[in-house]
Design a protein around this motif. Structure first.
Motif, PDB file in Angstrom:
ATOM      1  N   ARG A  56       0.842  -1.191   0.000  1.00  0.00           N
ATOM      2  CA  ARG A  56       0.000   0.000   0.000  1.00  0.00           C
ATOM      3  C   ARG A  56       0.881   1.245   0.000  1.00  0.00           C
ATOM      4  NH1 ARG A  56      -3.765  -0.766   5.052  1.00  0.00           N
ATOM      5  NH2 ARG A  56      -1.877  -1.732   5.810  1.00  0.00           N
ATOM      6  N   GLN A  57       0.482   2.227  -0.766  1.00  0.00           N
ATOM      7  CA  GLN A  57       1.213   3.479  -0.844  1.00  0.00           C
ATOM      8  C   GLN A  57       0.347   4.602  -0.285  1.00  0.00           C
ATOM      9  OE1 GLN A  57       4.392   3.712  -1.896  1.00  0.00           O
ATOM     10  NE2 GLN A  57       4.368   1.495  -2.170  1.00  0.00           N
ATOM     11  N   PRO A  58       0.961   5.575   0.398  1.00  0.00           N
ATOM     12  CA  PRO A  58       0.155   6.710   0.852  1.00  0.00           C
ATOM     13  C   PRO A  58      -0.364   7.501  -0.329  1.00  0.00           C
ATOM     14  CG  PRO A  58       2.479   7.078   1.299  1.00  0.00           C
ATOM     15  CD  PRO A  58       2.344   5.668   0.833  1.00  0.00           C
ATOM     16  N   GLN A  59      -1.507   8.127  -0.145  1.00  0.00           N
ATOM     17  CA  GLN A  59      -2.170   8.804  -1.256  1.00  0.00           C
ATOM     18  C   GLN A  59      -1.350   9.965  -1.786  1.00  0.00           C
ATOM     19  OE1 GLN A  59      -6.069  10.198  -0.306  1.00  0.00           O
ATOM     20  NE2 GLN A  59      -6.671  10.399  -2.426  1.00  0.00           N
ATOM     21  N   GLY A  60      -0.723  10.720  -0.917  1.00  0.00           N
ATOM     22  CA  GLY A  60       0.114  11.827  -1.346  1.00  0.00           C
ATOM     23  C   GLY A  60      -0.700  13.054  -1.690  1.00  0.00           C
ATOM     24  N   PRO A  61      -0.021  14.162  -1.977  1.00  0.00           N
ATOM     25  CA  PRO A  61      -0.741  15.397  -2.296  1.00  0.00           C
ATOM     26  C   PRO A  61      -1.411  15.323  -3.659  1.00  0.00           C
ATOM     27  CG  PRO A  61       1.610  15.726  -2.545  1.00  0.00           C
ATOM     28  CD  PRO A  61       1.438  14.353  -1.974  1.00  0.00           C
ATOM     29  N   ARG A  62      -2.448  16.158  -3.843  1.00  0.00           N
ATOM     30  CA  ARG A  62      -3.144  16.198  -5.129  1.00  0.00           C
ATOM     31  C   ARG A  62      -2.286  16.901  -6.170  1.00  0.00           C
ATOM     32  NH1 ARG A  62      -8.658  18.738  -3.122  1.00  0.00           N
ATOM     33  NH2 ARG A  62      -7.177  19.768  -1.753  1.00  0.00           N
ATOM     34  N   LYS A  63      -2.568  16.638  -7.441  1.00  0.00           N
ATOM     35  CA  LYS A  63      -1.832  17.260  -8.541  1.00  0.00           C
ATOM     36  C   LYS A  63      -2.130  18.758  -8.564  1.00  0.00           C
ATOM     37  CE  LYS A  63      -0.513  13.299 -10.481  1.00  0.00           C
ATOM     38  NZ  LYS A  63       0.835  12.861 -10.546  1.00  0.00           N
ATOM     39  N   GLN A  64      -1.142  19.516  -9.049  1.00  0.00           N
ATOM     40  CA  GLN A  64      -1.358  20.954  -9.143  1.00  0.00           C
ATOM     41  C   GLN A  64      -2.230  21.283 -10.341  1.00  0.00           C
ATOM     42  OE1 GLN A  64       2.417  22.788  -9.669  1.00  0.00           O
ATOM     43  NE2 GLN A  64       2.582  22.260 -11.811  1.00  0.00           N
ATOM     44  N   HIS A  65      -2.981  22.363 -10.235  1.00  0.00           N
ATOM     45  CA  HIS A  65      -3.801  22.822 -11.342  1.00  0.00           C
ATOM     46  C   HIS A  65      -3.974  24.331 -11.217  1.00  0.00           C
ATOM     47  CE1 HIS A  65      -6.709  22.198  -8.102  1.00  0.00           C
ATOM     48  NE2 HIS A  65      -7.462  23.112  -8.700  1.00  0.00           N
ATOM     49  N   LEU A  66      -4.295  24.940 -12.330  1.00  0.00           N
ATOM     50  CA  LEU A  66      -4.426  26.390 -12.390  1.00  0.00           C
ATOM     51  C   LEU A  66      -5.895  26.761 -12.424  1.00  0.00           C
ATOM     52  CD1 LEU A  66      -2.663  28.927 -12.641  1.00  0.00           C
ATOM     53  CD2 LEU A  66      -2.947  28.771 -15.105  1.00  0.00           C
ATOM     54  N   VAL A  67      -6.290  27.698 -11.568  1.00  0.00           N
ATOM     55  CA  VAL A  67      -7.665  28.165 -11.527  1.00  0.00           C
ATOM     56  C   VAL A  67      -7.712  29.508 -12.256  1.00  0.00           C
ATOM     57  CG1 VAL A  67      -9.580  28.850 -10.047  1.00  0.00           C
ATOM     58  CG2 VAL A  67      -8.065  27.005  -9.346  1.00  0.00           C
ATOM     59  N   ARG A  68      -8.485  29.550 -13.330  1.00  0.00           N
ATOM     60  CA  ARG A  68      -8.583  30.786 -14.119  1.00  0.00           C
ATOM     61  C   ARG A  68      -9.871  31.523 -13.755  1.00  0.00           C
ATOM     62  NH1 ARG A  68      -4.714  30.274 -18.110  1.00  0.00           N
ATOM     63  NH2 ARG A  68      -4.184  28.156 -18.681  1.00  0.00           N
ATOM     64  N   THR A  69      -9.773  32.856 -13.748  1.00  0.00           N
ATOM     65  CA  THR A  69     -10.945  33.675 -13.457  1.00  0.00           C
ATOM     66  C   THR A  69     -11.324  34.536 -14.651  1.00  0.00           C
ATOM     67  OG1 THR A  69      -9.542  35.422 -12.547  1.00  0.00           O
ATOM     68  CG2 THR A  69     -10.407  33.784 -10.996  1.00  0.00           C
ATOM     69  N   GLY A  70     -10.968  34.084 -15.842  1.00  0.00           N
ATOM     70  CA  GLY A  70     -11.232  34.871 -17.046  1.00  0.00           C
ATOM     71  C   GLY A  70     -12.707  35.123 -17.262  1.00  0.00           C
ATOM     72  N   GLY A  71     -13.522  34.078 -17.328  1.00  0.00           N
ATOM     73  CA  GLY A  71     -14.960  34.238 -17.562  1.00  0.00           C
ATOM     74  C   GLY A  71     -15.765  34.283 -16.283  1.00  0.00           C
TER      75      GLY A  71
END
Length: 163
Positions: free
Chosen positions: A133-148
């Protein structure tokens, strides 16, 4: 009564049936098969007073050591002061259900056995990362856009009395 000392003292809400779960007990409860060695969860059912466990055992998990027509014998650990005693109690089947505490473990065993079998056929070793078993680890990075998306102001709504 100031301090009752009955067997079912303090169980007014503990053994009460859930909302809209009153009445007849489903037949699936009686159709389940229990064998020696099964791990079961104890939960008292208020609709059946016979063979009901003491309130201490409500929510506990134990192992079946004896099976009769209407009941099963269960070994449950009970802490008494400084020691843990393996208690043997007899409970009717309306008050128990199969425990799901080992389902994750058994699924992992089946998966690892399958991976080992496939590795043996191909002749390659099994990577430990796929078996352990492996620990889940941090979530992947993603960019939040506020354009619209315009920012929304969150504030409380003023109270209005409606007659």
């Amino acid at each position: 009564m100031t301090n009752p000392k009955g067997y079912r003292r303090g169980t007014r809400h503990l053994f009460a049936r859930d909302f809209k779960k009153n009445g007849r007990i489903p037949l699936a409860t009686y159709m389940k098969i229990y064998k020696r060695g099964d791990i079961v969860d104890i939960k008292g059912n208020g609709a059946v007073q016979k063979g009901m466990p003491h309130r201490y055992y409500h929510g506990k998990t134990g192992r079946v050591f004896n099976v009769t027509r209407h009941a099963v014998g269960i070994i449950v650990n009970k802490r008494v002061r400084h020691r843990i005693i393996a208690k043997r109690i007899n409970v009717r089947i309306e008050h128990i259900k199969h425990s799901k505490c080992r389902s994750d473990f058994l699924n992992r065993v089946k998966l690892s056995e399958k991976l080992k079998r496939e590795a043996k056929e191909t002749g390659k070793p099994v990577p430990l990362s796929s078996i352990k078993r492996q620990p889940q680890g941090p979530r992947k990075q993603h960019l939040v856009r506020t354009g619209g998306n315009k920012p929304q102001i969150v504030e409380p709504i003023p109270y209005q009395f409606v007659a």
